[in-house]
Design an enzyme around this catalytic site. Structure first.
Site, PDB file in Angstrom:
ATOM      1  N   TYR A  51      -1.878   2.019 -23.219  1.00 50.75           N
ATOM      2  CA  TYR A  51      -2.998   1.073 -23.191  1.00 50.75           C
ATOM      3  C   TYR A  51      -4.286   1.761 -22.743  1.00 50.75           C
ATOM      4  O   TYR A  51      -4.328   2.380 -21.681  1.00 50.75           O
ATOM      5  CB  TYR A  51      -2.678  -0.087 -22.249  1.00 50.75           C
ATOM      6  CG  TYR A  51      -3.238  -1.398 -22.744  1.00 50.75           C
ATOM      7  CD1 TYR A  51      -2.423  -2.336 -23.368  1.00 50.75           C
ATOM      8  CD2 TYR A  51      -4.593  -1.680 -22.627  1.00 50.75           C
ATOM      9  CE1 TYR A  51      -2.941  -3.531 -23.852  1.00 50.75           C
ATOM     10  CE2 TYR A  51      -5.122  -2.861 -23.106  1.00 50.75           C
ATOM     11  CZ  TYR A  51      -4.289  -3.784 -23.713  1.00 50.75           C
ATOM     12  OH  TYR A  51      -4.812  -4.951 -24.202  1.00 50.75           O
TER      13      TYR A  51
ATOM     14  N   ASP B 111      -1.505 -12.899 -17.041  1.00 52.68           N
ATOM     15  CA  ASP B 111      -1.803 -13.637 -18.263  1.00 52.68           C
ATOM     16  C   ASP B 111      -0.475 -13.842 -18.992  1.00 52.68           C
ATOM     17  O   ASP B 111       0.586 -13.453 -18.486  1.00 52.68           O
ATOM     18  CB  ASP B 111      -2.874 -12.937 -19.114  1.00 52.68           C
ATOM     19  CG  ASP B 111      -2.499 -11.555 -19.613  1.00 52.68           C
ATOM     20  OD1 ASP B 111      -1.297 -11.219 -19.613  1.00 52.68           O
ATOM     21  OD2 ASP B 111      -3.406 -10.804 -20.025  1.00 52.68           O
ATOM     22  N   CYS B 112      -0.503 -14.475 -20.162  1.00 47.85           N
ATOM     23  CA  CYS B 112       0.762 -14.861 -20.799  1.00 47.85           C
ATOM     24  C   CYS B 112       1.626 -13.653 -21.144  1.00 47.85           C
ATOM     25  O   CYS B 112       2.820 -13.610 -20.819  1.00 47.85           O
ATOM     26  CB  CYS B 112       0.516 -15.737 -22.019  1.00 47.85           C
ATOM     27  SG  CYS B 112      -0.314 -14.929 -23.414  1.00 47.85           S
ATOM     28  N   SER B 113       1.036 -12.646 -21.776  1.00 45.49           N
ATOM     29  CA  SER B 113       1.826 -11.490 -22.199  1.00 45.49           C
ATOM     30  C   SER B 113       2.111 -10.543 -21.038  1.00 45.49           C
ATOM     31  O   SER B 113       3.165  -9.900 -21.003  1.00 45.49           O
ATOM     32  CB  SER B 113       1.115 -10.748 -23.330  1.00 45.49           C
ATOM     33  OG  SER B 113      -0.193 -10.361 -22.949  1.00 45.49           O
TER      34      SER B 113
ATOM     35  N   ASP C 204       0.759  -6.551 -25.023  1.00 45.64           N
ATOM     36  CA  ASP C 204       0.065  -7.715 -25.581  1.00 45.64           C
ATOM     37  C   ASP C 204       0.962  -8.544 -26.495  1.00 45.64           C
ATOM     38  O   ASP C 204       1.881  -8.018 -27.133  1.00 45.64           O
ATOM     39  CB  ASP C 204      -1.171  -7.269 -26.364  1.00 45.64           C
ATOM     40  CG  ASP C 204      -2.275  -6.720 -25.470  1.00 45.64           C
ATOM     41  OD1 ASP C 204      -2.256  -7.022 -24.261  1.00 45.64           O
ATOM     42  OD2 ASP C 204      -3.151  -5.999 -25.982  1.00 45.64           O
ATOM     43  N   ALA C 205       0.654  -9.834 -26.589  1.00 44.58           N
ATOM     44  CA  ALA C 205       1.494 -10.756 -27.352  1.00 44.58           C
ATOM     45  C   ALA C 205       1.633 -10.349 -28.816  1.00 44.58           C
ATOM     46  O   ALA C 205       2.731 -10.415 -29.386  1.00 44.58           O
ATOM     47  CB  ALA C 205       0.939 -12.173 -27.246  1.00 44.58           C
TER      48      ALA C 205
ATOM     49  N   HIS D 251      -0.491 -16.630 -28.019  1.00 43.40           N
ATOM     50  CA  HIS D 251       0.235 -16.994 -26.800  1.00 43.40           C
ATOM     51  C   HIS D 251       1.705 -16.615 -26.928  1.00 43.40           C
ATOM     52  O   HIS D 251       2.260 -16.565 -28.029  1.00 43.40           O
ATOM     53  CB  HIS D 251       0.109 -18.498 -26.545  1.00 43.40           C
ATOM     54  CG  HIS D 251       0.581 -18.933 -25.189  1.00 43.40           C
ATOM     55  ND1 HIS D 251       0.010 -18.469 -24.025  1.00 43.40           N
ATOM     56  CD2 HIS D 251       1.585 -19.771 -24.803  1.00 43.40           C
ATOM     57  CE1 HIS D 251       0.634 -19.013 -22.985  1.00 43.40           C
ATOM     58  NE2 HIS D 251       1.590 -19.796 -23.434  1.00 43.40           N
TER      59      HIS D 251
ATOM     60  N   HIS E  81       6.070 -20.175 -18.970  1.00 45.96           N
ATOM     61  CA  HIS E  81       4.916 -19.396 -19.428  1.00 45.96           C
ATOM     62  C   HIS E  81       3.765 -19.468 -18.430  1.00 45.96           C
ATOM     63  O   HIS E  81       3.747 -20.303 -17.536  1.00 45.96           O
ATOM     64  CB  HIS E  81       4.455 -19.886 -20.805  1.00 45.96           C
ATOM     65  CG  HIS E  81       3.810 -21.249 -20.795  1.00 45.96           C
ATOM     66  ND1 HIS E  81       2.786 -21.601 -21.648  1.00 45.96           N
ATOM     67  CD2 HIS E  81       4.037 -22.369 -20.038  1.00 45.96           C
ATOM     68  CE1 HIS E  81       2.417 -22.852 -21.432  1.00 45.96           C
ATOM     69  NE2 HIS E  81       3.155 -23.338 -20.467  1.00 45.96           N
TER      70      HIS E  81
END
Length: 296
Positions: free
Chosen positions: A90, A199-201, A218-219, A253, A265
């Site tokens: 990343y 965050d979600c991911s 990442d998602a 998401h 989540h």
């Protein structure tokens, strides 16, 4: 050249000019993440995403590859967070003084912080810094209810009640769910990948990593990990992906299926980690993919 993170949690910024006045707490060698989170307004939290302020975070002791320098800033790659943005890991920017050049520390075993946060102690019992969940520390010995660990600061200690030995055995779907459920009620944080906010991911990445699995950060990348599962054949522990335009647009998401038509989540800015029944929600219409990333 590889460097080691010496801040408890360091933000990976989009660019050197990304930080705002409210972000000064995260620009010091000893970050003040609790102050940063407590003082940010809703709009400032939302701006982390809408203004493209931060990309992700890294934890104490993690290795990053420095690719360029610009004054007090360095361009970095985080190898432990797979991303389509760069095959090496990343990418983003960090403050130079949140890193240190170090030789690799090799011990037979590691321990991992298993609480949302836990202190690192000096030998005299003084608290040094507050570490995040998932921080990995090379183990030297066990002493009087503490793990003696090796760090960039030298030998330090963490309470045995705050950490667990890193296992070579991968966790089950139930283990992953239990890890995630530990964070119920924790407020969402865009770019977050620590016990102070996800965050979600970042939440999915972290709870899988805690159980021995490496999935992308990442998602959109996670939606290509593991193996695909028909939407009507999901099992507890599967990753659920959601896309705009009632499932036909871009993925935005990800959550964890826990069985019984429910998902665990980290929803969005202003909300906290929850278990949600999917029926009659926007997520029911937006569900577009299911991936199985755990060992059956």
């Amino acid at each position: 050249m590889m460097h080691t993170v010496i801040s408890a949690v360091a933000n990976i910024w989009t660019a050197p000019d990304s930080p705002r006045p409210s972000d000064q707490f995260m620009l010091q060698p000893t970050v003040m993440i609790r102050d940063w989170l407590e003082r940010m307004t809703y709009d400032e939290r939302l701006g982390l995403c809408t203004d493209n302020v931060i990309q992700t975070q890294v934890l104490f002791g993690e290795k990053v590859l420095v690719t360029a320098e610009q004054g007090e800033w360095v361009s970095v790659i985080v190898p432990s967070q797979p991303s389509r943005k760069d095959p090496r890991g990343y990418p983003g920017w960090m403050k130079k003084y949140q890193l240190e050049k170090t030789k690799p520390i090799h011990t037979q075993h590691d321990v991992m912080i298993s609480k949302p946060a836990a202190f690192l102690y000096r030998s005299n019992g003084e608290k040094e810094i507050e570490l995040s969940f998932l921080t990995v520390l090379p183990l030297i010995a066990k002493e009087n209810g503490y793990f003696k660990v090796s760090t960039v600061f030298g030998e330090r200690f963490v309470r045995q009640s705050d950490a667990v030995p890193v296992s070579q055995q991968k966790g089950t779907a139930e283990d992953i769910i239990q890890t995630g459920a530990f964070f119920l009620g924790l407020p969402y944080l865009w770019g977050g990948i620590s016990g102070f906010g996800f965050d979600c991911s970042g939440f999915m990445y972290s709870i899988f990593k805690a159980n021995g699995y490496s999935i992308p950060r990442d998602a959109g990348d996670q939606a290509k990990a593991g193996k695909g599962v028909p939407l009507d054949d999901m099992k507890a522990g599967d990753l659920l992906f959601f896309a705009y335009e009632e499932g036909k647009g871009a993925i935005h998401h990800v959550g964890l299926y826990v069985g019984g038509g429910k998902m665990l989540h980290s929803p969005k800015t202003g909300k906290s980690i929850e278990i949600l029944t999917l029926t009659e929600t926007i997520y029911e219409k937006e569900l577009c993919a299911v991936r199985r990333c755990f060992s059956e």
